[in-house]
Scaffold this motif. Structure first.
Motif, PDB file in Angstrom:
ATOM      1  N   SER A 245       0.805  -1.232   0.026  1.00 34.46           N
ATOM      2  CA  SER A 245       0.099  -0.029   0.075  1.00 34.46           C
ATOM      3  C   SER A 245       0.766   1.222  -0.156  1.00 34.46           C
ATOM      4  O   SER A 245       0.617   2.149  -0.604  1.00 34.46           O
ATOM      5  CB  SER A 245      -0.994  -0.017   1.229  1.00 34.46           C
ATOM      6  N   LEU A 289     -15.754   0.309   0.188  1.00 34.28           N
ATOM      7  CA  LEU A 289     -15.435  -0.765  -0.694  1.00 34.28           C
ATOM      8  C   LEU A 289     -15.770  -2.046  -0.606  1.00 34.28           C
ATOM      9  O   LEU A 289     -16.224  -2.755  -1.503  1.00 34.28           O
ATOM     10  CB  LEU A 289     -13.739  -0.522  -0.619  1.00 34.28           C
ATOM     11  N   PRO A 300     -14.950  -7.962  -4.235  1.00 27.05           N
ATOM     12  CA  PRO A 300     -13.617  -7.961  -3.698  1.00 27.05           C
ATOM     13  C   PRO A 300     -13.511  -8.738  -2.569  1.00 27.05           C
ATOM     14  O   PRO A 300     -14.367  -9.001  -1.601  1.00 27.05           O
ATOM     15  CB  PRO A 300     -13.201  -6.653  -3.466  1.00 27.05           C
ATOM     16  N   GLY A 304      -8.229  -7.838  -0.647  1.00 23.74           N
ATOM     17  CA  GLY A 304      -8.168  -7.078  -1.637  1.00 23.74           C
ATOM     18  C   GLY A 304      -8.715  -5.416  -1.334  1.00 23.74           C
ATOM     19  O   GLY A 304      -8.219  -4.439  -1.625  1.00 23.74           O
ATOM     20  N   VAL A 308      -6.555  -1.869  -1.368  1.00 24.21           N
ATOM     21  CA  VAL A 308      -6.998  -0.741  -2.451  1.00 24.21           C
ATOM     22  C   VAL A 308      -7.396   0.282  -1.471  1.00 24.21           C
ATOM     23  O   VAL A 308      -7.129   1.482  -1.808  1.00 24.21           O
ATOM     24  CB  VAL A 308      -8.243  -1.263  -3.012  1.00 24.21           C
ATOM     25  N   ILE A 312      -5.401   4.010  -1.718  1.00 21.96           N
ATOM     26  CA  ILE A 312      -5.950   5.327  -1.940  1.00 21.96           C
ATOM     27  C   ILE A 312      -6.087   6.164  -1.005  1.00 21.96           C
ATOM     28  O   ILE A 312      -6.114   7.501  -1.009  1.00 21.96           O
ATOM     29  CB  ILE A 312      -7.467   5.088  -2.914  1.00 21.96           C
TER      30      ILE A 312
END
Length: 356
Positions: A245, A289, A300, A304, A308, A312
């Motif tokens: 990340s 998410l 996802p 995962g 993500v 972000i």
């Protein structure tokens, strides 16, 4: 959700707001004091402050909150939950703020001080009228980053029984069996709180000026040893997620700074996305998410979605920090580099990273 649920959410938001506000105010002032003392290079005191900053930055906020609340009775201190929460948040944010202020001290032009002293200014007048206003301007992105991060990290205080906004969300979800509506409502409230903070930053940049603790108990280390495989697997997952990340977030952040150089619709859209990421608590972003993408046909995995979300989320902070470093670059250097044919990213990348 009914009106009672919204009332509970507003009460939780108020708890989050007043506790975080006190910690932010104390943390900024204490951080400035720590930075001043470190720059004075007083023997022994500087080493003690370096140790404090390192420990505070390395200790998870949940661990710090629990340690203060559970250890206070051992030292004969009668400390309620709110006081313990404010103290833990203040100790945590003061360490990060101290590094932001110290960076501003290091990057300040020495020639300005020499000119001010040559004009007859005392050190106090020079610091108050010349140095501090410029330090505030250059440190503002980093300070606001830390303020917004502290507000979004405040759910850690729920472990000692404080009913903050995130804990209220969990309670409503447990009663209604519908997690998404209260999560979205909490996200909206967090965005409103931090949106006000970001608006203040934008205006300022335009004007450069119940846990019982009565009996102490010994830790049963055998339980930890028996669960060592789970600890090691968790540590390995944490390390992999952290490395991946951070690499992704740094690359996205650097590219975002390059895109923010212009005044196009893309830079405006990107600025809105960065502010949105800075408004949302990470836990809310991860939930959105993981639970929201299946509604779009994307399913996802938990790993995962977490990767993500981490990428972000931290990319927005990297972009803002690098933008702050870009602001202190001499305009002459950038113009000279462009005149020699350097691309905009090549002009700003190396110097910005060194300032950061």
């Amino acid at each position: 959700m009914n009106g009672q649920a919204w009332l509970l959410l507003l009460e939780g938001a108020w708890t989050t707001l007043w506790i975080s506000s006190i910690a932010i105010a104390l943390g900024v002032v204490i951080g400035l004091g720590i930075a001043l003392l470190r720059m004075a290079r007083i023997p022994f005191l500087e080493q003690a402050l370096v140790l404090y900053v390192s420990l505070a930055r390395a200790t998870p906020l949940v661990t710090l909150v629990l340690f203060i609340f559970l250890s206070a009775p051992t030292f004969g201190l009668a400390m309620d939950r709110n006081t313990a929460a404010i103290l833990a948040l203040t100790l945590n944010t003061a360490a990060f703020n101290a590094e932001v202020w110290r960076t501003a001290f290091i990057s300040f032009s020495r020639e300005q001080k020499e000119a001010a002293l040559a004009c007859g200014m005392t050190n106090g007048v020079f610091f108050r009228r010349i140095m501090l206003p410029q330090m505030i301007t250059s440190s503002l992105p980093g300070l606001v980053n830390e303020m917004s991060f502290l507000i979004k990290s405040s759910p850690a205080i729920a472990v000692i029984g404080i009913v903050d906004l995130t804990r209220v969300t969990n309670r409503i979800s447990a009663v209604t069996y519908e997690p998404l509506p209260p999560i979205l409502a909490a996200a909206l409230l967090y965005m409103l709180i931090i949106g006000v903070l970001l608006k203040v930053q934008a205006i300022a940049e335009k004007k450069p000026t119940d846990w019982p603790c009565e009996d102490a108990t010994m830790t049963e280390w055998s339980i930890i040893w028996e669960a060592r495989d789970a600890f090691l697997n968790g540590a390995l997952n944490t390390l992999i997620l952290f490395v991946l990340s951070v690499l992704a977030a740094f690359a996205i952040g650097c590219f975002s700074v390059y895109l923010l150089e212009g005044r196009t619709w893309l830079s405006t859209l990107l600025r809105g996305a960065i502010n949105l990421m800075r408004m949302l608590p990470f836990l809310v972003l991860a939930y959105l998410l993981y639970y929201g993408l299946p509604a779009l046909g994307i399913k996802p995995s938990a790993w995962g979605a977490g990767l993500v979300a981490l990428a972000i989320y931290h990319a927005a902070y990297f972009a803002e920090i690098l933008r702050g470093a870009r602001l202190v670059l001499p305009l002459g250097q950038v113009e000279a580099a462009k005149a020699h044919g350097f691309a905009p990213l090549a002009c700003t990348g190396g110097s910005s990273c060194r300032n950061w």
